[in-house]
Every structure is written in structure tokens, then in C-alpha cells.
Design a protein around this motif. Structure first.
Motif, PDB file in Angstrom:
ATOM      1  N   HIS A   1       1.089  -1.162  -0.063  1.00  0.00           N
ATOM      2  CA  HIS A   1      -0.400   0.331  -0.053  1.00  0.00           C
ATOM      3  C   HIS A   1       0.868   1.504  -0.079  1.00  0.00           C
ATOM      4  O   HIS A   1       1.700   1.511   0.868  1.00  0.00           O
ATOM      5  CB  HIS A   1      -0.926  -0.152   0.876  1.00  0.00           C
ATOM      6  N   SER A   2       0.437   2.210  -0.986  1.00  0.00           N
ATOM      7  CA  SER A   2       1.134   3.570  -0.713  1.00  0.00           C
ATOM      8  C   SER A   2      -0.294   4.141  -1.212  1.00  0.00           C
ATOM      9  O   SER A   2      -0.931   4.597  -1.590  1.00  0.00           O
ATOM     10  CB  SER A   2       2.166   3.817  -2.088  1.00  0.00           C
ATOM     11  N   THR A   3      -0.044   5.898  -0.717  1.00  0.00           N
ATOM     12  CA  THR A   3      -1.239   6.277  -0.426  1.00  0.00           C
ATOM     13  C   THR A   3      -1.228   6.931  -1.962  1.00  0.00           C
ATOM     14  O   THR A   3      -0.933   6.850  -3.199  1.00  0.00           O
ATOM     15  CB  THR A   3      -1.146   7.633   0.282  1.00  0.00           C
ATOM     16  N   LEU A   4      -2.975   7.021  -2.360  1.00  0.00           N
ATOM     17  CA  LEU A   4      -3.950   7.893  -3.006  1.00  0.00           C
ATOM     18  C   LEU A   4      -3.811   9.342  -3.492  1.00  0.00           C
ATOM     19  O   LEU A   4      -4.304  10.181  -4.591  1.00  0.00           O
ATOM     20  CB  LEU A   4      -5.077   7.107  -4.034  1.00  0.00           C
ATOM     21  N   LEU A   5      -3.121   9.884  -2.089  1.00  0.00           N
ATOM     22  CA  LEU A   5      -3.309  11.648  -1.619  1.00  0.00           C
ATOM     23  C   LEU A   5      -2.319  12.582  -2.721  1.00  0.00           C
ATOM     24  O   LEU A   5      -1.011  12.308  -1.993  1.00  0.00           O
ATOM     25  CB  LEU A   5      -3.326  11.723  -0.380  1.00  0.00           C
ATOM     26  N   GLY A   6      -2.833  12.873  -3.396  1.00  0.00           N
ATOM     27  CA  GLY A   6      -1.991  13.459  -4.379  1.00  0.00           C
ATOM     28  C   GLY A   6      -0.471  13.537  -5.254  1.00  0.00           C
ATOM     29  O   GLY A   6      -0.195  13.419  -5.672  1.00  0.00           O
ATOM     30  N   MET A   7      -1.154  11.410  -4.993  1.00  0.00           N
ATOM     31  CA  MET A   7      -0.179  10.782  -6.256  1.00  0.00           C
ATOM     32  C   MET A   7      -0.718   9.663  -6.694  1.00  0.00           C
ATOM     33  O   MET A   7      -2.176   9.543  -5.902  1.00  0.00           O
ATOM     34  CB  MET A   7       1.252  10.206  -5.543  1.00  0.00           C
ATOM     35  N   THR A   8      -0.468   8.571  -7.357  1.00  0.00           N
ATOM     36  CA  THR A   8      -0.447   7.330  -7.402  1.00  0.00           C
ATOM     37  C   THR A   8      -0.340   6.378  -7.315  1.00  0.00           C
ATOM     38  O   THR A   8       0.684   6.379  -7.185  1.00  0.00           O
ATOM     39  CB  THR A   8      -1.954   7.596  -8.946  1.00  0.00           C
ATOM     40  N   ASN A   9      -0.634   5.359  -7.688  1.00  0.00           N
ATOM     41  CA  ASN A   9      -0.132   3.968  -8.013  1.00  0.00           C
ATOM     42  C   ASN A   9      -0.311   3.403  -9.019  1.00  0.00           C
ATOM     43  O   ASN A   9      -1.685   3.618 -10.328  1.00  0.00           O
ATOM     44  CB  ASN A   9       0.227   2.901  -7.049  1.00  0.00           C
TER      45      ASN A   9
ATOM     46  N   MET B   1     -10.924  27.189  -4.293  1.00  0.00           N
ATOM     47  CA  MET B   1     -12.478  25.566  -3.436  1.00  0.00           C
ATOM     48  C   MET B   1     -12.943  25.060  -3.741  1.00  0.00           C
ATOM     49  O   MET B   1     -13.805  24.900  -4.049  1.00  0.00           O
ATOM     50  CB  MET B   1     -12.387  26.380  -2.168  1.00  0.00           C
ATOM     51  N   LYS B   2     -12.364  24.751  -5.209  1.00  0.00           N
ATOM     52  CA  LYS B   2     -13.337  23.271  -5.851  1.00  0.00           C
ATOM     53  C   LYS B   2     -13.012  22.096  -5.512  1.00  0.00           C
ATOM     54  O   LYS B   2     -13.628  20.719  -6.377  1.00  0.00           O
ATOM     55  CB  LYS B   2     -13.360  23.900  -7.434  1.00  0.00           C
ATOM     56  N   THR B   3     -11.921  21.971  -5.121  1.00  0.00           N
ATOM     57  CA  THR B   3     -11.999  20.318  -4.856  1.00  0.00           C
ATOM     58  C   THR B   3     -12.305  19.665  -3.901  1.00  0.00           C
ATOM     59  O   THR B   3     -12.963  20.311  -3.314  1.00  0.00           O
ATOM     60  CB  THR B   3     -10.538  20.472  -3.821  1.00  0.00           C
ATOM     61  N   LEU B   4     -12.224  18.226  -4.208  1.00  0.00           N
ATOM     62  CA  LEU B   4     -13.349  17.532  -3.991  1.00  0.00           C
ATOM     63  C   LEU B   4     -12.690  17.089  -2.190  1.00  0.00           C
ATOM     64  O   LEU B   4     -11.829  15.930  -2.111  1.00  0.00           O
ATOM     65  CB  LEU B   4     -13.530  16.851  -4.356  1.00  0.00           C
ATOM     66  N   PHE B   5     -12.659  17.380  -0.709  1.00  0.00           N
ATOM     67  CA  PHE B   5     -11.865  16.706  -0.135  1.00  0.00           C
ATOM     68  C   PHE B   5     -12.737  16.136   0.451  1.00  0.00           C
ATOM     69  O   PHE B   5     -13.856  16.342   2.060  1.00  0.00           O
ATOM     70  CB  PHE B   5     -12.427  18.353   1.617  1.00  0.00           C
ATOM     71  N   HIS B   6     -12.735  14.425   0.054  1.00  0.00           N
ATOM     72  CA  HIS B   6     -13.021  13.831   0.764  1.00  0.00           C
ATOM     73  C   HIS B   6     -11.567  12.193   0.243  1.00  0.00           C
ATOM     74  O   HIS B   6     -10.716  12.443  -0.805  1.00  0.00           O
ATOM     75  CB  HIS B   6     -13.885  12.996   0.093  1.00  0.00           C
ATOM     76  N   GLY B   7     -11.244  11.327   1.297  1.00  0.00           N
ATOM     77  CA  GLY B   7     -10.801  10.120   0.949  1.00  0.00           C
ATOM     78  C   GLY B   7     -10.704   9.538   2.256  1.00  0.00           C
ATOM     79  O   GLY B   7     -10.113   9.891   2.998  1.00  0.00           O
ATOM     80  N   HIS B   8     -10.012   8.252   1.863  1.00  0.00           N
ATOM     81  CA  HIS B   8      -9.813   7.211   2.475  1.00  0.00           C
ATOM     82  C   HIS B   8      -8.582   7.006   3.059  1.00  0.00           C
ATOM     83  O   HIS B   8      -7.445   6.711   1.707  1.00  0.00           O
ATOM     84  CB  HIS B   8     -11.003   6.268   2.661  1.00  0.00           C
ATOM     85  N   SER B   9      -7.929   6.419   3.917  1.00  0.00           N
ATOM     86  CA  SER B   9      -6.691   6.169   4.101  1.00  0.00           C
ATOM     87  C   SER B   9      -6.199   4.828   3.352  1.00  0.00           C
ATOM     88  O   SER B   9      -5.351   4.731   2.527  1.00  0.00           O
ATOM     89  CB  SER B   9      -6.000   5.431   5.260  1.00  0.00           C
ATOM     90  N   TYR B  10      -6.593   3.833   3.041  1.00  0.00           N
ATOM     91  CA  TYR B  10      -6.471   2.780   2.229  1.00  0.00           C
ATOM     92  C   TYR B  10      -6.930   2.843   1.212  1.00  0.00           C
ATOM     93  O   TYR B  10      -7.153   2.086  -0.144  1.00  0.00           O
ATOM     94  CB  TYR B  10      -6.708   1.653   3.077  1.00  0.00           C
ATOM     95  N   THR B  11      -7.669   4.087  -0.036  1.00  0.00           N
ATOM     96  CA  THR B  11      -7.840   4.228  -1.541  1.00  0.00           C
ATOM     97  C   THR B  11      -7.130   3.584  -2.005  1.00  0.00           C
ATOM     98  O   THR B  11      -5.667   4.318  -2.258  1.00  0.00           O
ATOM     99  CB  THR B  11      -8.238   6.034  -1.109  1.00  0.00           C
ATOM    100  N   GLY B  12      -7.355   2.500  -2.540  1.00  0.00           N
ATOM    101  CA  GLY B  12      -6.598   2.661  -4.881  1.00  0.00           C
ATOM    102  C   GLY B  12      -5.345   1.515  -3.683  1.00  0.00           C
ATOM    103  O   GLY B  12      -4.625   1.596  -4.938  1.00  0.00           O
TER     104      GLY B  12
END
Ligand code: PLP
Length: 464
Positions: A80-88, A311-322
Motif C-alpha cells: 500500500h501507498s497513498t492516493l492522496l496527491g499521487m497514484t500507484n 476551492m473546488k477540490t473534493l475534500f474526501h479520501g480514505h487512508s486505504y483508497t486505491g
């Protein structure tokens, strides 16, 4: 003490199971240890058919070689690595694959870990979409009576299953509830009349309130947890047309129905309906790991795409996302769909299921059978002529399911409706055996319960 007994003791002492009255569990505990193909085995070595795909998830059976290997292979790279601001890598590849197999134009994939979260995200997306494009006032949702979209507070607020949701009412935001075409329980019993009536009610609600409504949420083709109720032909497309007419977004929840379950990759394909936002989960990983997704059109996505300061960002995300392990197994799952012609095979095998179930209508307490692909609900009633249900306290669905378990198949009912949702890989022989267990359990339990209710009533009359 045997290992089995020790585990039972621990489970009774420490576990609190979902959607379970623990007093029932204490009476009839069950611990699964392993599984292969369409069967699972408990800690005493007893094997059962997985007649509900481990709560509607399983696609290719348990211990499917290709899926096991996909996880092992990914494990050797990273878990696992995060999807906040980056991807895998697997999350990116899966997004492209999902955009290819979902209806045209559904090209943006937002990951999460469960169906309920996918729905929460859909609600936030729809709500914020209108704000981002400068339309004020569209803050509410429409939902269908008996709709079910998961158990988080947002999902519950757009759900409408009395028995689950009533207690949480003070916590929920208000939604408009419109009738769902439950043909069997409609006074006319006619699918066309029932459908038209429901569409008319929806139209009236939209006419009056469309300026307040961000989106309509609904399950696709069949309501699941609300009673396994199949919508009549033309209903889904009728709803879509009304949403377009009144400028309300359509969120279609394919968490239960997606990934081949109904004989199409996604159930909305039965009516060629393309939603604005779609939620998927369950079968996405073949039933292996908790991945879900909220999939939107570019029109929705573009409303969020801007300079940060706006301020149009979707402020939502879970730790294990992706999560990489989950996305890797989801990719292998999709490979298998292609390689093994899963969707086409479901269509063929669903015909066999249908013809096997036909004889159930001869049983004294089978009121209605509703099927789409490998998604079947069998509604039990006390009286077939009047459609009177069994008294609530008889727990007819639960008792029949316990009997099925004794006879070698696991499933969970929704109220008085039995659920049959076997893994999509089930062979014809396996399907026939599962159906035969169902028939026997229905016969044994409804006979006992039917006479029990009759004698209770006779006693009451003679005393009265
Ligand atoms: N939506 C639908 C239509 C469902 O049937 C379910 C679960 O059964 C959910 C959402 C919630 O999914 P999860 O249990 O993964 O949160």
C-alpha cells in the motif's frame, strides 16, 4: 478444549458481528476456516455451498488461482501507498480498465473501500457539483422507498429500509422518498400500471422540488437489501428521462448489481441508461479485497477542476483508497471476466436457474420469485391467495436460511424473502444442488411454521 470450541468461545466473548443479533449468534455460531470454488468449510470441517457469494461478492469462487497469484505478485512489490496527491500502478491501470467497461462517458474513477463509502462520495460529488458551477439551492436528494445504499449516515439518509433506518432518523438529513414499483405488492399486480404510477409520483416530486434537488439515488434494476425487488421494464429509463428533464443528477448504485451479477457487466446496460455518477464495489475484486469506486462523467469532474484557490477540490479520501493489493486483484478479476466469458455464461446459466425455480411456485408458501441473472429473491407468504405475510415473530426467512445451512448451503434472507446469489462461476450441477437444498428447506420449514400459525389462530378463535 478443541481448537474449534476455543474459537467459538472467543467469538462469543469478543466479537460483535455486523447486522447480527448476537443472541442469535450465540445459539447458532459458525466460523469459516477455508473455501475452494463455490464452497466454504467451517472449523469443524463441514462444507457448505456459498449460496450468497459471501454477501454478494464472490465471482469466480474461492481460492481462484489467478486471483491468489495476482495478490502474491503485488505483495512482492508493495502492499500500500497513498492516493492522496499521487497514484500507484495498479490503481491507475484499473481506472483505465473500469472506464473501458462502464457505460460510455463514465471515465473518472474515485476509489474507496466499501459500497457505503462509494455512495457517500457520490452524494458529496453531486452536492458540490452544483455549488462548483454556481447553482445554489440544490441541496437535497431523492431516493426510492426501500432503497438501500449502505450503513454510513449519508448512505442511510438516502436509504429507506424501515427496519434498518428508522432508529437513526434524527441523525439523517432529509431526502424525498418516492415509491418504487413493487409489482407483487401493488393492488393491480400489473407491471405497466405500477411502473406508470411510480413514474408519475416521481414526476410530481420533481416538478415541485427540482430546484432543491441535487440528485436522485437508486439501485440498478433490482433493489437488494430492501427485499430483492425487480423493477419493471422501462422504469430505469423512465427515471433517467425525468432526471434529464428536470436537471437532476442520476446516481446509480451498482454495488450489488455490477460485475456480471445480473447478466450484463452493469445492470443499467439492460436499459442502456448512462448515469451521471455510478457506485461500484463488492464484485470488483472478485470478492477478495475491499475496493469500491465512485465513477463519474467528465461533466462532473470538470466542475471540480480549477486553481486550488478557487476551492473546488473534493475534500474526501480514505487512508486505504486505491490499495495496490486490492487494485491488482481487481485487474486479475477483469482479466478473468474476459478470458472465461463470465457475463455471457451468467446469461445462459440464469435460464437454467429460472427453469429450476419454476417448480417452486407449486410450493404452498412461495408467493413470488424475482430474478435477474444470478440475483434471485423468493418471497415467502403465509397465504398465497391473499399474499398475507407470515407473522414477523415467526422469522420465516431466517428459519428457512438456518435450515439451508443445516442442509449444506449458506445464505441470508432479507425479511421474508430468501436470497439466492451464488458465485457467478457456479456450474449447472452446483446450481441444481443449491436449488434443491433451497426447495427442501422451504418445504420443511414452511410446513411447520404454516401449521403453527394456523393452530395458534384456531386456539385464539376458540378461546375468543
Ligand atoms: N449499495 C448497495 C446497493 C448494496 O447492496 C450495498 C451492500 O449490500 C451497499 C451499497 C453497501 O456496500 P458495503 O457493504 O460494501 O458498504
Amino acid at each position: 478444549m478443541s481448537k474449534h470450541n476455543e474459537l467459538i468461545k472467543k467469538s462469543k466473548k469478543h466479537l460483535w458481528l455486523p447486522f447480527t443479533q448476537m443472541k442469535d449468534y450465540d445459539k447458532d455460531p459458525l466460523i469459516i476456516e477455508s473455501g475452494t470454488g463455490v464452497r466454504v468449510t467451517d472449523t469443524e470441517g463441514k462444507s457448505y455451498y456459498d449460496g450468497f457469494s459471501s454477501v454478494w461478492l464472490n465471482v469466480h469462487g474461492h481460492r481462484k488461482k489467478e486471483l491468489d497469484e495476482a495478490i502474491q505478485e503485488q505483495l512482492m512489490k508493495i502492499s500500500h501507498s497513498t492516493l492522496l496527491g499521487m497514484t500507484n500502478q495498479p490503481a491507475t491501470e484499473l481506472a483505465e480498465r473500469l472506464s473501458r467497461i462502464t457505460p460510455d462517458g463514465m471515465d473518472r474513477i474515485f476509489y474507496s473501500d466499501s459500497g457505503a463509502e462509494a455512495v457517500e462520495i457520490a452524494l458529496k460529488m453531486a452536492y458540490q457539483y452544483w455549488k462548483n458551477i454556481g447553482v445554489e439551492g440544490k441541496n437535497k436528494f431523492i431516493t426510492m422507498k426501500n432503497g438501500y445504499h449502505g450503513d454510513t449516515i449519508g448512505a442511510v439518509s438516502v436509504g429507506a429500509v424501515e427496519i434498518f433506518h428508522r432508529i437513526f432518523e434524527p441523525l439523517m438529513f432529509d431526502s424525498f422518498h418516492v415509491p418504487f414499483p413493487y409489482v407483487y405488492r401493488h393492488p393491480s399486480g400489473d407491471s405497466e400500471i405500477c411502473k406508470e404510477e411510480c413514474l408519475l409520483e416521481l414526476k410530481k416530486t420533481l416538478e415541485k422540488h427540482h430546484n432543491e434537488i441535487a440528485a436522485l439515488t437508486m439501485e440498478s434494476m433490482m433493489q437488494g437489501a430492501g427485499g430483492m425487488v425487480l423493477m419493471p421494464p422501462g422504469f430505469l429509463s423512465g427515471v433517467k428521462a425525468l432526471c434529464v428533464e428536470y436537471d437532476v443528477l442520476l446516481i446509480i448504485d451498482e454495488v450489488a448489481t455490477g460485475f456480471g451479477r445480473t447478466g450484463k457487466m452493469f445492470a443499467c446496460e439492460h436499459e442502456e441508461v448512462v448515469p451521471d455518477i455510478m457506485t461500484v464495489g463488492k464484485g470488483i475484486t472478485g470478492g477478495y479485497l475491499p475496493i469500491a469506486a465512485t465513477i463519474s462523467t467528465e461533466r462532473i469532474y470538470e466542475a471540480f477542476y480549477d486553481d486550488y484557490k478557487n476551492m473546488k477540490t473534493l475534500f474526501h479520501g480514505h487512508s486505504y483508497t486505491g490499495n495496490q493489493l486490492g487494485c491488482a486483484v481487481a485487474l486479475a478479476n477483469l482479466d478473468l471476466f474476459e478470458k472465461e466469458n463470465v457475463v455471457e455464461n451468467v446469461q445462459t446459466k440464469a435460464n437454467i436457474v429460472q427453469s429450476e425455480l419454476e417448480s417452486f411456485y407449486q410450493l404452498d408458501h412461495v408467493g413470488d420469485i424475482r430474478q435477474i441473472g444470478f440475483m434471485v429473491g423468493i418471497e415467502l407468504v403465509l397465504n398465497k391467495q391473499t399474499k398475507e405475510p407470515f407473522p414477523f415473530e415467526e422469522r420465516i426467512g431466517y428459519e428457512v436460511s438456518l435450515k439451508m445451512r443445516e442442509l449444506g448451503m449458506l445464505t441470508r434472507p432479507v425479511g421474508d424473502t430468501l436470497v439466492f446469489m451464488p458465485p457467478l462461476s457456479s456450474s449447472q450441477q452446483e446450481l441444481r444442488e443449491m436449488i434443491s437444498i433451497m426447495r427442501e428447506a422451504i418445504q420443511i420449514v414452511t410446513k411447520i411454521k404454516g401449521s403453527h400459525v394456523t393452530s395458534l389462530r384456531e386456539n385464539r378463535c376458540s378461546r375468543g
